[in-house]
Design an enzyme around this catalytic site. Structure first.
Site, PDB file in Angstrom:
ATOM      1  N   TRP A  14       0.832  -1.208   0.000  1.00 56.44           N
ATOM      2  CA  TRP A  14       0.000   0.000   0.000  1.00 56.44           C
ATOM      3  C   TRP A  14       0.860   1.248   0.000  1.00 56.44           C
ATOM      4  O   TRP A  14       0.509   2.263  -0.607  1.00 56.44           O
ATOM      5  CB  TRP A  14      -0.913  -0.001   1.228  1.00 56.44           C
ATOM      6  CG  TRP A  14      -1.737   1.242   1.384  1.00 56.44           C
ATOM      7  CD1 TRP A  14      -2.994   1.473   0.891  1.00 56.44           C
ATOM      8  CD2 TRP A  14      -1.374   2.452   2.076  1.00 56.44           C
ATOM      9  NE1 TRP A  14      -3.432   2.734   1.233  1.00 56.44           N
ATOM     10  CE2 TRP A  14      -2.453   3.357   1.955  1.00 56.44           C
ATOM     11  CE3 TRP A  14      -0.244   2.850   2.786  1.00 56.44           C
ATOM     12  CZ2 TRP A  14      -2.439   4.632   2.523  1.00 56.44           C
ATOM     13  CZ3 TRP A  14      -0.216   4.122   3.347  1.00 56.44           C
ATOM     14  CH2 TRP A  14      -1.301   4.995   3.210  1.00 56.44           C
ATOM     15  N   HIS A  15       2.010   1.174   0.664  1.00 56.16           N
ATOM     16  CA  HIS A  15       2.843   2.360   0.817  1.00 56.16           C
ATOM     17  C   HIS A  15       3.530   2.787  -0.471  1.00 56.16           C
ATOM     18  O   HIS A  15       3.972   3.942  -0.566  1.00 56.16           O
ATOM     19  CB  HIS A  15       3.899   2.131   1.907  1.00 56.16           C
ATOM     20  CG  HIS A  15       3.362   2.292   3.290  1.00 56.16           C
ATOM     21  ND1 HIS A  15       2.696   1.288   3.948  1.00 56.16           N
ATOM     22  CD2 HIS A  15       3.379   3.350   4.143  1.00 56.16           C
ATOM     23  CE1 HIS A  15       2.330   1.712   5.145  1.00 56.16           C
ATOM     24  NE2 HIS A  15       2.722   2.964   5.290  1.00 56.16           N
ATOM     25  N   GLY A  16       3.643   1.923  -1.435  1.00 55.27           N
ATOM     26  CA  GLY A  16       4.283   2.366  -2.665  1.00 55.27           C
ATOM     27  C   GLY A  16       4.514   1.242  -3.648  1.00 55.27           C
ATOM     28  O   GLY A  16       4.588   0.064  -3.282  1.00 55.27           O
ATOM     29  N   PHE A  28       2.062   8.493  -1.218  1.00 55.61           N
ATOM     30  CA  PHE A  28       1.391   7.223  -1.046  1.00 55.61           C
ATOM     31  C   PHE A  28      -0.094   7.337  -1.287  1.00 55.61           C
ATOM     32  O   PHE A  28      -0.776   6.332  -1.360  1.00 55.61           O
ATOM     33  CB  PHE A  28       1.642   6.683   0.372  1.00 55.61           C
ATOM     34  CG  PHE A  28       3.108   6.591   0.719  1.00 55.61           C
ATOM     35  CD1 PHE A  28       4.018   6.140  -0.222  1.00 55.61           C
ATOM     36  CD2 PHE A  28       3.567   6.988   1.955  1.00 55.61           C
ATOM     37  CE1 PHE A  28       5.376   6.051   0.082  1.00 55.61           C
ATOM     38  CE2 PHE A  28       4.911   6.913   2.269  1.00 55.61           C
ATOM     39  CZ  PHE A  28       5.811   6.452   1.329  1.00 55.61           C
TER      40      PHE A  28
END
Length: 459
Positions: free
Chosen positions: A320-322, A459
């Site tokens: 999810w963060h990148g 993000f």
């Protein structure tokens, strides 16, 4: 639109008086919606279409569920629209490039076009926030929201739109329906929160970034001491940057009569990895718990399945963060850490016999090690940093003494805040007021270290 710029100051000086004047009228919510769309569209007006698409899809899904016996197809529709949009804008290029790397490694004469897509700011936040409405309605936790304008305002509310916290419909929609009075204490507390957040961002996060960016841009030119200090500094930088944003968001919301949830609770005082994730980015951690971990079965299907569910949740959280393998590795490290320490952290030996200070230092060391993969540009750079930390010499890192003093002071304050001193000293109004005034004077005199964007915008 960045909180710490004159553009936002002018924007808020226009929005706030009108908000106060329209709070008791039907114009309150439409005005907030207009302000929120201007706030987001200031960067790229075309990307307002994404918020409108997500908002419309989820509002339609709930209306159809309310009038249909079959609810699962409409939940699936909501998830498909939101995750499809998120997947295209955030992960299409990553998937294409990963496939090309795989083809090259296998010596396959094939190439997938890599799309050049500009990632919309905050898409991961407003997509998740919008989906909670559909899922919570399906679960019977909330009632249908009859007003599309109010629902659209909930999804796009400007204080927490682009970097959270990820609010729940059970909290924020309810507040948008009510009109509680705004007291002078709300304004004072909100302004104090904003100043604290601004200080964290400008005076701490951006200052630490000067050293961190230099070292991580060329890790092969620095030895172990500089790499260790840059990694520790990044851990604090991202904390100050992100918690600073949420403090400012909560402060703005408080001045507007809204209670936005707490998103950080002194995470570097955690005594276990489970405790760390109950303190760090609380809105996202709880989102993944409620909408990923528990639907997978949580801890209800035996020990082995519990560990699998934990690992899946942490890997998804990392991704999810990148769109980079570094984030997958970071999530994987935390997955391994949680699986390895879950039972230990609940034992009587760990909870009662291991000193609190030792537990905090061990957790901080593990979290800092994982930050290497979060911050590095690629897995190769991360591995180079790790090998140089454990294999190169230690020399003068040329780390600014002011930064050392600031970090020691902040950590000491947090330790004291969670000790017996909290009520006697740090919880007193004169101390809090004095700290806020000192921060405000520092910002007025020095201004901080630049106008860098918030880290979590990417993000």
């Amino acid at each position: 639109m960045l909180f710490h710029t004159w553009v936002f100051a002018v924007f808020f000086l226009i929005v706030y008086p009108v908000h106060l004047a329209t709070r008791g009228t039907r114009l309150k919510v439409p005005w907030l919606l207009l302000a929120s769309y201007v706030f987001y569209g200031w960067w790229n007006p075309l990307y307002l279409l994404l918020i409108v698409t997500s908002t419309s899809a989820d509002y339609l899904a709930v209306r159809c569920m309310a009038r249909s016996r079959r609810k699962k197809p409409w939940v699936a529709f909501s998830v498909l629209v939101n995750l499809g949009m998120l997947g295209f804008f955030k992960y299409a290029g990553f998937v294409a490039q990963s496939l090309n790397d795989l083809f090259a490694a296998l010596r396959v004469a094939c190439a997938v076009p890599v799309p050049d897509i500009l990632l919309p700011v905050g898409i991961s936040f407003f997509v998740f926030q919008s989906m909670t409405y559909t899922i919570d309605y399906y679960r019977g936790l909330i009632e249908e929201e009859p007003s599309f304008i109010r629902y659209a305002t909930y999804v796009s509310l400007f204080p927490q739109l682009v970097a959270g916290p990820i609010e729940r419909s059970t909290n924020l929609l309810r507040q948008l329906r009510a009109t509680p009075p705004i007291t002078r204490h709300d304004i004072a507390d909100g302004l104090s929160l904003f100043i604290v957040g601004l200080f964290k961002k400008r005076a701490l996060a951006d200052f630490l970034a000067l050293y961190v960016d230099k070292v991580y841009a060329m890790p092969d030119r620095f030895d172990a001491s500089a790499l260790v200090l840059a990694t520790v500094a990044f851990g604090w930088q991202i904390y100050f940057d992100f918690s600073g944003y949420t403090d400012m968001a909560r402060g703005i919301g408080r001045m507007m009569g809204l209670r936005i949830m707490l998103n950080f609770n002194n995470p570097y005082l955690a005594t276990g990895l489970g405790d760390f994730w109950r303190r760090w980015h609380i809105s996202l951690s709880s989102w993944f718990r409620d909408y990923v971990y528990l639907p997978l079965g949580g801890n209800r299907r035996g020990e082995a399945r519990t560990y699998v569910n934990m690992a899946i949740t942490m890997l998804v959280s990392g991704l999810w963060h990148g769109a980079n393998w570094t984030f997958v590795v970071w999530g994987g490290l935390h997955a391994l850490g949680r699986v390895a320490t879950r039972r230990l952290e609940s034992t009587r030996f760990y909870t009662e016999r291991v000193p609190t200070a030792a537990k905090r230092i061990l957790v901080f060391a593990f979290v800092s090690f994982a930050w290497v993969f979060f911050r590095a540009r690629c897995v190769g750079d991360a591995w180079l940093i790790v090998t140089r930390i454990f294999g190169s010499a230690w020399a003068d890192p040329r780390f600014p003494l002011l930064a050392v003093g600031l970090l020691v002071a902040v950590w000491a304050y947090q330790w004291a805040y969670e000790s017996r001193l909290r009520g006697a000293l740090l919880g007193s109004a004169p101390v809090r007021i004095g700290l806020v005034v000192a921060m405000a004077l520092y910002l007025a005199g020095c201004g901080g270290a630049g106008d860098k964007a918030f880290i979590y915008f990417q993000f």
